[in-house]
Design a protein around this motif. Structure first.
Motif, PDB file in Angstrom:
ATOM      1  N   GLY A 115      37.015  30.025  51.496  1.00 20.96           N
ATOM      2  CA  GLY A 115      37.336  28.973  50.537  1.00 20.96           C
ATOM      3  C   GLY A 115      36.146  28.172  50.050  1.00 20.96           C
ATOM      4  O   GLY A 115      36.306  27.234  49.290  1.00 20.96           O
ATOM      5  N   ALA A 116      34.943  28.515  50.470  1.00 17.62           N
ATOM      6  CA  ALA A 116      33.754  27.748  50.066  1.00 17.62           C
ATOM      7  C   ALA A 116      32.696  28.667  49.460  1.00 17.62           C
ATOM      8  O   ALA A 116      31.510  28.492  49.686  1.00 17.62           O
ATOM      9  N   ASN A 117      33.131  29.656  48.716  1.00 16.03           N
ATOM     10  CA  ASN A 117      32.219  30.588  48.068  1.00 16.03           C
ATOM     11  C   ASN A 117      31.736  30.024  46.736  1.00 16.03           C
ATOM     12  O   ASN A 117      32.314  29.084  46.193  1.00 16.03           O
ATOM     13  N   SER A 118      30.689  30.611  46.201  1.00  8.91           N
ATOM     14  CA  SER A 118      30.250  30.269  44.852  1.00  8.91           C
ATOM     15  C   SER A 118      31.343  30.689  43.869  1.00  8.91           C
ATOM     16  O   SER A 118      32.133  31.582  44.158  1.00  8.91           O
ATOM     17  N   THR A 119      31.379  30.065  42.711  1.00  9.07           N
ATOM     18  CA  THR A 119      32.396  30.385  41.717  1.00  9.07           C
ATOM     19  C   THR A 119      32.000  31.633  40.941  1.00  9.07           C
ATOM     20  O   THR A 119      30.885  31.726  40.431  1.00  9.07           O
ATOM     21  N   LEU A 120      32.925  32.582  40.831  1.00 10.44           N
ATOM     22  CA  LEU A 120      32.733  33.751  39.993  1.00 10.44           C
ATOM     23  C   LEU A 120      33.306  33.445  38.621  1.00 10.44           C
ATOM     24  O   LEU A 120      34.413  32.909  38.516  1.00 10.44           O
ATOM     25  N   TYR A 121      32.581  33.786  37.569  1.00 12.09           N
ATOM     26  CA  TYR A 121      33.054  33.614  36.201  1.00 12.09           C
ATOM     27  C   TYR A 121      33.194  35.002  35.585  1.00 12.09           C
ATOM     28  O   TYR A 121      32.213  35.719  35.444  1.00 12.09           O
ATOM     29  N   PHE A 122      34.413  35.377  35.227  1.00 19.90           N
ATOM     30  CA  PHE A 122      34.677  36.662  34.616  1.00 19.90           C
ATOM     31  C   PHE A 122      34.828  36.507  33.115  1.00 19.90           C
ATOM     32  O   PHE A 122      35.572  35.643  32.646  1.00 19.90           O
ATOM     33  N   ARG A 123      34.118  37.361  32.345  1.00 21.56           N
ATOM     34  CA  ARG A 123      34.262  37.358  30.888  1.00 21.56           C
ATOM     35  C   ARG A 123      35.608  37.966  30.512  1.00 21.56           C
ATOM     36  O   ARG A 123      36.031  38.956  31.103  1.00 21.56           O
ATOM     37  N   VAL A 124      36.266  37.352  29.543  1.00 22.59           N
ATOM     38  CA  VAL A 124      37.533  37.866  29.016  1.00 22.59           C
ATOM     39  C   VAL A 124      37.469  37.836  27.496  1.00 22.59           C
ATOM     40  O   VAL A 124      36.794  36.982  26.919  1.00 22.59           O
ATOM     41  N   PRO A 125      38.168  38.765  26.816  1.00 22.10           N
ATOM     42  CA  PRO A 125      38.126  38.796  25.350  1.00 22.10           C
ATOM     43  C   PRO A 125      38.998  37.724  24.696  1.00 22.10           C
ATOM     44  O   PRO A 125      38.730  37.321  23.572  1.00 22.10           O
ATOM     45  N   ASP A 126      40.045  37.273  25.385  1.00 24.31           N
ATOM     46  CA  ASP A 126      40.944  36.247  24.851  1.00 24.31           C
ATOM     47  C   ASP A 126      41.369  35.372  26.023  1.00 24.31           C
ATOM     48  O   ASP A 126      42.237  35.748  26.813  1.00 24.31           O
ATOM     49  N   ILE A 127      40.739  34.209  26.163  1.00 20.76           N
ATOM     50  CA  ILE A 127      40.935  33.377  27.349  1.00 20.76           C
ATOM     51  C   ILE A 127      42.357  32.868  27.503  1.00 20.76           C
ATOM     52  O   ILE A 127      42.876  32.790  28.612  1.00 20.76           O
ATOM     53  N   GLU A 128      43.008  32.530  26.394  1.00 24.09           N
ATOM     54  CA  GLU A 128      44.381  32.031  26.484  1.00 24.09           C
ATOM     55  C   GLU A 128      45.317  33.109  27.033  1.00 24.09           C
ATOM     56  O   GLU A 128      46.110  32.863  27.949  1.00 24.09           O
ATOM     57  N   LYS A 129      45.227  34.322  26.471  1.00 24.77           N
ATOM     58  CA  LYS A 129      46.072  35.425  26.935  1.00 24.77           C
ATOM     59  C   LYS A 129      45.746  35.808  28.369  1.00 24.77           C
ATOM     60  O   LYS A 129      46.638  36.029  29.186  1.00 24.77           O
ATOM     61  N   ALA A 130      44.465  35.908  28.692  1.00 23.90           N
ATOM     62  CA  ALA A 130      44.055  36.305  30.040  1.00 23.90           C
ATOM     63  C   ALA A 130      44.514  35.283  31.076  1.00 23.90           C
ATOM     64  O   ALA A 130      45.066  35.640  32.116  1.00 23.90           O
ATOM     65  N   HIS A 131      44.292  34.006  30.788  1.00 28.35           N
ATOM     66  CA  HIS A 131      44.676  32.949  31.734  1.00 28.35           C
ATOM     67  C   HIS A 131      46.187  32.981  31.975  1.00 28.35           C
ATOM     68  O   HIS A 131      46.638  32.964  33.128  1.00 28.35           O
ATOM     69  N   SER A 132      46.963  33.062  30.917  1.00 29.36           N
ATOM     70  CA  SER A 132      48.427  33.101  31.038  1.00 29.36           C
ATOM     71  C   SER A 132      48.888  34.307  31.848  1.00 29.36           C
ATOM     72  O   SER A 132      49.739  34.192  32.731  1.00 29.36           O
ATOM     73  N   ALA A 133      48.320  35.471  31.557  1.00 25.66           N
ATOM     74  CA  ALA A 133      48.718  36.697  32.258  1.00 25.66           C
ATOM     75  C   ALA A 133      48.375  36.615  33.744  1.00 25.66           C
ATOM     76  O   ALA A 133      49.161  37.031  34.595  1.00 25.66           O
ATOM     77  N   ILE A 134      47.218  36.066  34.064  1.00 27.19           N
ATOM     78  CA  ILE A 134      46.787  35.954  35.456  1.00 27.19           C
ATOM     79  C   ILE A 134      47.681  34.975  36.219  1.00 27.19           C
ATOM     80  O   ILE A 134      48.049  35.220  37.369  1.00 27.19           O
ATOM     81  N   ILE A 135      48.084  33.895  35.583  1.00 27.00           N
ATOM     82  CA  ILE A 135      49.006  32.936  36.207  1.00 27.00           C
ATOM     83  C   ILE A 135      50.371  33.602  36.409  1.00 27.00           C
ATOM     84  O   ILE A 135      50.977  33.472  37.473  1.00 27.00           O
ATOM     85  N   GLU A 136      50.832  34.337  35.395  1.00 23.08           N
ATOM     86  CA  GLU A 136      52.124  35.033  35.510  1.00 23.08           C
ATOM     87  C   GLU A 136      52.131  36.046  36.646  1.00 23.08           C
ATOM     88  O   GLU A 136      53.160  36.282  37.274  1.00 23.08           O
ATOM     89  N   GLY A 178      50.620  35.627  39.443  1.00 24.20           N
ATOM     90  CA  GLY A 178      50.638  34.950  40.739  1.00 24.20           C
ATOM     91  C   GLY A 178      49.441  34.115  41.120  1.00 24.20           C
ATOM     92  O   GLY A 178      49.413  33.564  42.215  1.00 24.20           O
ATOM     93  N   ALA A 179      48.436  33.986  40.257  1.00 24.64           N
ATOM     94  CA  ALA A 179      47.299  33.135  40.589  1.00 24.64           C
ATOM     95  C   ALA A 179      47.704  31.667  40.524  1.00 24.64           C
ATOM     96  O   ALA A 179      48.611  31.295  39.776  1.00 24.64           O
ATOM     97  N   VAL A 180      47.030  30.842  41.288  1.00 28.10           N
ATOM     98  CA  VAL A 180      47.261  29.399  41.269  1.00 28.10           C
ATOM     99  C   VAL A 180      46.418  28.806  40.139  1.00 28.10           C
ATOM    100  O   VAL A 180      45.191  28.987  40.103  1.00 28.10           O
ATOM    101  N   ASN A 181      47.057  28.114  39.207  1.00 30.97           N
ATOM    102  CA  ASN A 181      46.359  27.506  38.079  1.00 30.97           C
ATOM    103  C   ASN A 181      45.540  26.312  38.550  1.00 30.97           C
ATOM    104  O   ASN A 181      46.031  25.448  39.263  1.00 30.97           O
ATOM    105  N   GLU A 182      44.281  26.274  38.158  1.00 39.03           N
ATOM    106  CA  GLU A 182      43.422  25.125  38.446  1.00 39.03           C
ATOM    107  C   GLU A 182      43.168  24.314  37.179  1.00 39.03           C
ATOM    108  O   GLU A 182      43.215  23.106  37.188  1.00 39.03           O
ATOM    109  N   ARG A 183      42.846  25.009  36.069  1.00 42.03           N
ATOM    110  CA  ARG A 183      42.616  24.320  34.797  1.00 42.03           C
ATOM    111  C   ARG A 183      42.860  25.287  33.646  1.00 42.03           C
ATOM    112  O   ARG A 183      42.300  26.389  33.625  1.00 42.03           O
ATOM    113  N   ALA A 184      43.656  24.861  32.699  1.00 39.18           N
ATOM    114  CA  ALA A 184      43.955  25.665  31.515  1.00 39.18           C
ATOM    115  C   ALA A 184      42.696  25.824  30.660  1.00 39.18           C
ATOM    116  O   ALA A 184      41.751  25.038  30.783  1.00 39.18           O
ATOM    117  N   PRO A 185      42.670  26.818  29.768  1.00 39.09           N
ATOM    118  CA  PRO A 185      41.504  27.022  28.912  1.00 39.09           C
ATOM    119  C   PRO A 185      41.161  25.777  28.090  1.00 39.09           C
ATOM    120  O   PRO A 185      42.055  25.118  27.546  1.00 39.09           O
TER     121      PRO A 185
END
Length: 124
Positions: free
Chosen positions: A63-84, A86-93
């Protein structure tokens, strides 16, 4: 320069349960699974960078690792799909910075151990 480094080949992420972490990084984020090397070590592919999942084994803290940033082509779609999935939402795009030739958009989710995972899109 002779003897210098070039690009990142692998990033290690310390997790409490490798199987549970595989489920997140493979099934929720969609990274291709490469192989396991025993019950406490697994590898996935993120573009040209290999992601190594391992238990602490004397190094790293869950739980104390460096943050990984993954490139996505459409952040709104990717974020929504990842939350759907089962990921825990921390901050919306949201817009993080305006550059001369693009806008940098970021959002964040958490993996099963609470590690922060960033999504990024450079909108032209």
């Amino acid at each position: 320069m002779k003897g210098s480094v070039s690009s990142i080949g692998q990033i290690a992420i310390t997790v409490s349960d490798v199987d549970k972490a595989i489920g997140f990084y493979r099934d929720i984020l969609g990274l291709p699974f490469l192989f396991s090397a025993g019950p406490q070590l697994a590898f996935l592919q993120a573009g040209e960078v290999r992601i190594m999942l391992s238990t602490s084994q004397g190094a790293g803290q869950v739980g104390a690792n460096s943050t990984l940033y993954f490139r996505v082509p459409d952040i709104e779609k990717a974020h929504s799909a990842i939350i759907e999935r089962g990921a825990v939402n921390e901050r919306a795009p949201q817009l993080a910075a305006k550059m001369p030739d693009h806008e940098l958009w970021l959002s964040f989710v958490r993996d099963p151990d609470g590690n922060l995972v960033g999504l990024m899109e450079e909108k032209r």
